[in-house]
Each structure stands twice: as structure tokens, then as C-alpha cells.
Motif scaffolding. Structure first.
Motif, mmCIF file in Angstrom:
data_model
loop_
_atom_site.group_PDB
_atom_site.id
_atom_site.type_symbol
_atom_site.label_atom_id
_atom_site.label_comp_id
_atom_site.label_asym_id
_atom_site.label_seq_id
_atom_site.Cartn_x
_atom_site.Cartn_y
_atom_site.Cartn_z
ATOM 1 N N GLY A 1 57.140 12.335 59.617
ATOM 2 C CA GLY A 1 58.016 11.181 59.571
ATOM 3 C C GLY A 1 57.904 10.207 60.724
ATOM 4 O O GLY A 1 58.503 9.130 60.691
ATOM 5 N N THR A 2 57.151 10.547 61.722
ATOM 6 C CA THR A 2 57.100 9.710 62.916
ATOM 7 C C THR A 2 56.481 8.341 62.643
ATOM 8 O O THR A 2 55.604 8.192 61.790
ATOM 9 N N ALA A 3 56.920 7.357 63.408
ATOM 10 C CA ALA A 3 56.342 6.016 63.344
ATOM 11 C C ALA A 3 55.324 5.798 64.452
ATOM 12 O O ALA A 3 54.756 4.712 64.557
ATOM 13 N N ILE A 4 55.112 6.818 65.285
ATOM 14 C CA ILE A 4 54.188 6.673 66.414
ATOM 15 C C ILE A 4 53.189 7.829 66.441
ATOM 16 O O ILE A 4 52.914 8.408 67.501
ATOM 17 N N ALA A 5 52.653 8.173 65.283
ATOM 18 C CA ALA A 5 51.711 9.288 65.174
ATOM 19 C C ALA A 5 50.582 9.162 66.200
ATOM 20 O O ALA A 5 50.125 8.047 66.459
ATOM 21 N N PRO A 6 50.172 10.267 66.770
ATOM 22 C CA PRO A 6 50.529 11.639 66.438
ATOM 23 C C PRO A 6 51.754 12.154 67.169
ATOM 24 O O PRO A 6 52.094 13.339 67.045
ATOM 25 N N TRP A 7 52.429 11.292 67.874
ATOM 26 C CA TRP A 7 53.547 11.750 68.707
ATOM 27 C C TRP A 7 54.836 11.881 67.907
ATOM 28 O O TRP A 7 55.076 11.121 66.965
ATOM 29 N N CYS A 8 55.667 12.776 68.325
ATOM 30 C CA CYS A 8 57.014 12.922 67.768
ATOM 31 C C CYS A 8 57.882 11.789 68.309
ATOM 32 O O CYS A 8 57.866 11.507 69.506
ATOM 33 N N ASP A 9 58.638 11.150 67.409
ATOM 34 C CA ASP A 9 59.577 10.114 67.852
ATOM 35 C C ASP A 9 61.026 10.509 67.587
ATOM 36 O O ASP A 9 61.924 9.681 67.686
ATOM 37 N N GLY A 10 61.258 11.756 67.234
ATOM 38 C CA GLY A 10 62.613 12.237 66.993
ATOM 39 C C GLY A 10 63.067 12.124 65.559
ATOM 40 O O GLY A 10 64.160 12.580 65.214
ATOM 41 N N THR A 11 62.245 11.554 64.692
ATOM 42 C CA THR A 11 62.633 11.374 63.289
ATOM 43 C C THR A 11 62.940 12.707 62.602
ATOM 44 O O THR A 11 63.772 12.763 61.689
ATOM 45 N N HIS A 12 62.326 13.794 63.054
ATOM 46 C CA HIS A 12 62.569 15.105 62.432
ATOM 47 C C HIS A 12 64.053 15.475 62.454
ATOM 48 O O HIS A 12 64.502 16.265 61.636
ATOM 49 N N LYS A 13 64.796 14.882 63.389
ATOM 50 C CA LYS A 13 66.230 15.195 63.496
ATOM 51 C C LYS A 13 67.033 14.563 62.372
ATOM 52 O O LYS A 13 68.160 14.982 62.106
ATOM 53 N N VAL A 14 66.492 13.535 61.721
ATOM 54 C CA VAL A 14 67.252 12.836 60.676
ATOM 55 C C VAL A 14 66.609 12.932 59.291
ATOM 56 O O VAL A 14 67.228 12.539 58.311
ATOM 57 N N ASN A 15 65.376 13.445 59.195
ATOM 58 C CA ASN A 15 64.723 13.476 57.875
ATOM 59 C C ASN A 15 64.818 14.841 57.192
ATOM 60 O O ASN A 15 64.232 15.044 56.138
ATOM 61 N N GLY A 16 65.551 15.762 57.788
ATOM 62 C CA GLY A 16 65.770 17.048 57.143
ATOM 63 C C GLY A 16 64.629 18.039 57.299
ATOM 64 O O GLY A 16 64.606 19.072 56.620
ATOM 65 N N TYR A 17 63.692 17.753 58.180
ATOM 66 C CA TYR A 17 62.546 18.653 58.344
ATOM 67 C C TYR A 17 63.001 20.044 58.765
ATOM 68 O O TYR A 17 63.804 20.199 59.681
ATOM 69 N N ARG A 18 62.474 21.036 58.069
ATOM 70 C CA ARG A 18 62.756 22.432 58.408
ATOM 71 C C ARG A 18 61.423 23.141 58.582
ATOM 72 O O ARG A 18 60.588 23.135 57.680
#
Ligand code: FES
Length: 73
Positions: A53-70
Motif C-alpha cells: 500500500g505504500t506510496a513511496i515504494a520500496p519504503w514503508c510509509d505507514g499505510t499498513h496501519k490503515v489498510n488492514g494489512y495482516r
């Protein structure tokens, strides 16, 4: 030589999977994109997205906290 927190400096590379979050990469690994070009990095520890879900691949931008990633799915 030591890091600021007194850990010895090594060339060891570790990758740790964060529960429901990114992969934390520590150490002097070279990250390359799909074209084989090195992705510049400025930190010894970086967070690599694994949720897609990140907008700055390959880096994590914190989107995992809101997209339900498990990570256990
Ligand atoms: S793992 Fe954090 S944005 Fe994808």
C-alpha cells in the motif's frame, strides 16, 4: 568502533518482520529496483513495505496501519 547506542559496528545484515507491518532491514545491504538499479538509502535501518500500500515504494510509509494489512493472513 561502536554505534551511538554502544552496539558494535558490524557488516551483519538482518531482516526482521514486524507483526502486521514492514520488514526492518538493518545493515549494509544494497537494495535494487526491478531494473537492477540501486535504490539510494541514507539510514542504516530501513523499513521495507510488504503490504503493497505504500506510496513511496520500496519504503514503508505507514499505510499498513490503515489498510488492514495482516501479516498472519
Ligand atoms: S508495510 Fe508499511 S506501508 Fe506497507
Amino acid at each position: 568502533m561502536s554505534t551511538p547506542d554502544s552496539r558494535p559496528v558490524t557488516n551483519e545484515v538482518t531482516v526482521r518482520a514486524c507483526p502486521d507491518g514492514p520488514l526492518l532491514l538493518r545493515g549494509p545491504a544494497t537494495i535494487v529496483d526491478e531494473a537492477g538499479d540501486a535504490v539510494p538509502r541514507s539510514r542504516a535501518t530501513v523499513a521495507l513495505c510488504r503490504c503493497g500500500g505504500t506510496a513511496i515504494a520500496p519504503w514503508c510509509d505507514g499505510t499498513h496501519k490503515v489498510n488492514g494489512y495482516r501479516s498472519d493472513d
